[in-house]
Design a protein around this motif. Structure first.
Motif, PDB file in Angstrom:
ATOM      1  N   UNK A  57     -52.098 -40.364 -35.992  1.00 53.99           N
ATOM      2  CA  UNK A  57     -52.963 -41.624 -35.212  1.00 53.99           C
ATOM      3  C   UNK A  57     -51.883 -43.530 -35.595  1.00 53.99           C
ATOM      4  N   UNK A  58     -51.080 -42.999 -36.383  1.00 53.36           N
ATOM      5  CA  UNK A  58     -50.672 -44.074 -36.458  1.00 53.36           C
ATOM      6  C   UNK A  58     -51.244 -45.432 -36.903  1.00 53.36           C
ATOM      7  N   UNK A  59     -52.780 -45.583 -37.053  1.00 53.74           N
ATOM      8  CA  UNK A  59     -53.597 -46.565 -38.315  1.00 53.74           C
ATOM      9  C   UNK A  59     -54.778 -45.560 -38.408  1.00 53.74           C
ATOM     10  N   UNK A  60     -55.438 -45.935 -39.480  1.00 54.33           N
ATOM     11  CA  UNK A  60     -56.405 -45.682 -40.102  1.00 54.33           C
ATOM     12  C   UNK A  60     -57.078 -46.605 -40.313  1.00 54.33           C
ATOM     13  N   UNK A  61     -58.551 -46.976 -41.391  1.00 51.83           N
ATOM     14  CA  UNK A  61     -58.730 -47.613 -41.992  1.00 51.83           C
ATOM     15  C   UNK A  61     -59.367 -47.025 -43.062  1.00 51.83           C
ATOM     16  N   UNK A  62     -59.432 -48.398 -43.833  1.00 56.22           N
ATOM     17  CA  UNK A  62     -60.239 -47.931 -45.477  1.00 56.22           C
ATOM     18  C   UNK A  62     -61.818 -48.120 -45.529  1.00 56.22           C
ATOM     19  N   UNK A  63     -62.140 -48.229 -46.331  1.00 53.23           N
ATOM     20  CA  UNK A  63     -63.844 -48.089 -46.730  1.00 53.23           C
ATOM     21  C   UNK A  63     -64.113 -49.241 -46.321  1.00 53.23           C
ATOM     22  N   UNK A  64     -62.734 -50.514 -46.313  1.00 54.79           N
ATOM     23  CA  UNK A  64     -62.799 -51.776 -46.471  1.00 54.79           C
ATOM     24  C   UNK A  64     -62.895 -52.464 -45.025  1.00 54.79           C
TER      25      UNK A  64
ATOM     26  N   UNK B  97     -42.226 -61.772 -48.307  1.00 54.71           N
ATOM     27  CA  UNK B  97     -42.378 -62.443 -47.891  1.00 54.71           C
ATOM     28  C   UNK B  97     -41.225 -62.396 -46.013  1.00 54.71           C
ATOM     29  N   UNK B  98     -41.005 -60.970 -45.962  1.00 54.05           N
ATOM     30  CA  UNK B  98     -40.396 -59.691 -44.635  1.00 54.05           C
ATOM     31  C   UNK B  98     -41.344 -60.131 -43.665  1.00 54.05           C
ATOM     32  N   UNK B  99     -41.451 -60.238 -42.705  1.00 49.57           N
ATOM     33  CA  UNK B  99     -42.384 -60.925 -41.486  1.00 49.57           C
ATOM     34  C   UNK B  99     -42.562 -58.888 -40.748  1.00 49.57           C
ATOM     35  N   UNK B 100     -41.948 -58.184 -41.217  1.00 50.84           N
ATOM     36  CA  UNK B 100     -42.249 -56.526 -40.902  1.00 50.84           C
ATOM     37  C   UNK B 100     -43.895 -56.207 -42.063  1.00 50.84           C
ATOM     38  N   UNK B 101     -44.023 -56.687 -42.598  1.00 51.09           N
ATOM     39  CA  UNK B 101     -44.549 -55.842 -43.786  1.00 51.09           C
ATOM     40  C   UNK B 101     -45.261 -57.193 -44.111  1.00 51.09           C
ATOM     41  N   UNK B 102     -46.355 -57.818 -43.422  1.00 51.55           N
ATOM     42  CA  UNK B 102     -47.672 -59.260 -43.276  1.00 51.55           C
ATOM     43  C   UNK B 102     -48.661 -58.033 -43.223  1.00 51.55           C
ATOM     44  N   UNK B 103     -49.608 -58.056 -43.882  1.00 53.61           N
ATOM     45  CA  UNK B 103     -50.716 -57.520 -44.123  1.00 53.61           C
ATOM     46  C   UNK B 103     -50.595 -55.916 -44.807  1.00 53.61           C
ATOM     47  N   UNK B 104     -49.817 -55.668 -45.650  1.00 47.71           N
ATOM     48  CA  UNK B 104     -49.999 -54.310 -45.631  1.00 47.71           C
ATOM     49  C   UNK B 104     -50.452 -54.040 -46.675  1.00 47.71           C
ATOM     50  N   UNK B 105     -52.052 -54.832 -47.089  1.00 45.10           N
ATOM     51  CA  UNK B 105     -52.348 -54.761 -48.561  1.00 45.10           C
ATOM     52  C   UNK B 105     -52.699 -53.372 -49.362  1.00 45.10           C
ATOM     53  N   UNK B 106     -53.913 -52.729 -47.907  1.00 38.73           N
ATOM     54  CA  UNK B 106     -54.515 -51.795 -47.512  1.00 38.73           C
ATOM     55  C   UNK B 106     -53.754 -50.691 -47.529  1.00 38.73           C
TER      56      UNK B 106
END
Length: 267
Positions: A183-190, A253-262
């Motif tokens: 799927x490349x991307x999935x979403x969590x419960x948030x 703060x490497x740009x490729x890993x922005x928004x990787x918290x989930x």
């Protein structure tokens, strides 16, 4: 004196196993507690004439197979594993070309009844987390659709005691890995996005700097299709060490890993 004898070993429920379990139950000082394991395994597709009968065709143990029966490509196996002793024993097997959930539920209920008849108490059932097995759980009496009424056990067909179902954790981890990759991307419960891309970016970064950030990630982990059955490729990928490595890259703060918290939380 050691006795030797031949075993029938035709598809179906193994009478020798049931006879031996009955003897053990009658002579044992404690209750025989077991887990029932059910699994499908691929076999070579071939039809063979051997000792007056055909082998390799679909055979549910109900009678002699014929040359008009379809060739089997899987074997459905039931195995009993002792929970309070150290032994395991095959209970049944069937040559199949696919098996519907209704048939699986019937086979399992018959197996539980046969075990009860010889004095064996089966308290749990384990199988893979594929779609047909999830439907089998529902047919047996589990409820896995409603999180507010979640139920992973069902009533024994004879004793009415609870039999708990466990999905094989190794197979579940592989299914999680496969789903994320496909799927490349999935979403969590948030509603936050979990991305396969971060795993690929971490692997590429480690190759570029010729250094692994305290994890076992390699090309084989992200390009796993040729070794899709290997459990360690899934467990080493879906791991705390990989999550920590992505978190480290994010903190740098490497740009490729922005928004990787989930993704970090998911791993």
């Amino acid at each position: 004196m050691v006795q030797y004898y031949s075993v029938d070993a035709k598809p179906g429920y193994t009478s020798e196993t049931l006879d031996r379990l009955k003897q053990k139950s009658q002579s044992s000082q404690k209750e025989i507690l077991c887990s029932l394991i059910a699994d499908e395994m691929a076999i070579r597709q071939q039809r063979i004439w051997c000792r007056g009968r055909y082998i390799g065709v679909v055979d549910m143990g109900l009678g002699d197979a014929t040359d008009t029966d379809p060739i089997a490509h899987q074997v459905y196996v039931l195995l009993l594993v002792s929970l309070n002793e150290s032994w395991k024993i095959p209970l049944a097997y069937f040559f199949i070309a696919g098996l519907k959930a209704e048939m699986k539920a019937n086979i399992i209920n018959i197996a539980l009844a046969k075990c009860h008849a010889v004095g064996v108490k089966v308290v749990s059932l384990t199988f893979d987390g594929c779609r047909s097995n999830l439907l089998t759980m529902k047919l047996l009496g589990c409820n896995i659709d409603n999180i507010d009424d979640f139920k992973t056990c069902f009533k024994h067909p004879v004793s009415e005691q609870n039999v708990t179902v466990f999905l094989d954790p190794c197979h579940v981890v592989k299914l999680m890995r496969n789903t994320l990759e496909s799927k490349s991307c999935i979403t969590d419960n948030e509603k936050k996005v979990i991305k396969w891309k971060f795993l690929c970016d971490l692997n590429n970064l480690q190759h570029k700097i010729a250094l692994n950030l305290a994890n076992k990630l390699t090309n084989g982990h992200v390009e796993f299709k040729n070794e899709i059955m290997k459990v360690k490729l899934a467990t080493q990928l879906m791991s705390r060490s990989v999550a920590k490595a992505i978190q480290f890259c994010q903190e740098l703060k490497l740009p490729a890993f922005d928004n990787s918290d989930a993704t970090i939380k998911f791993l």
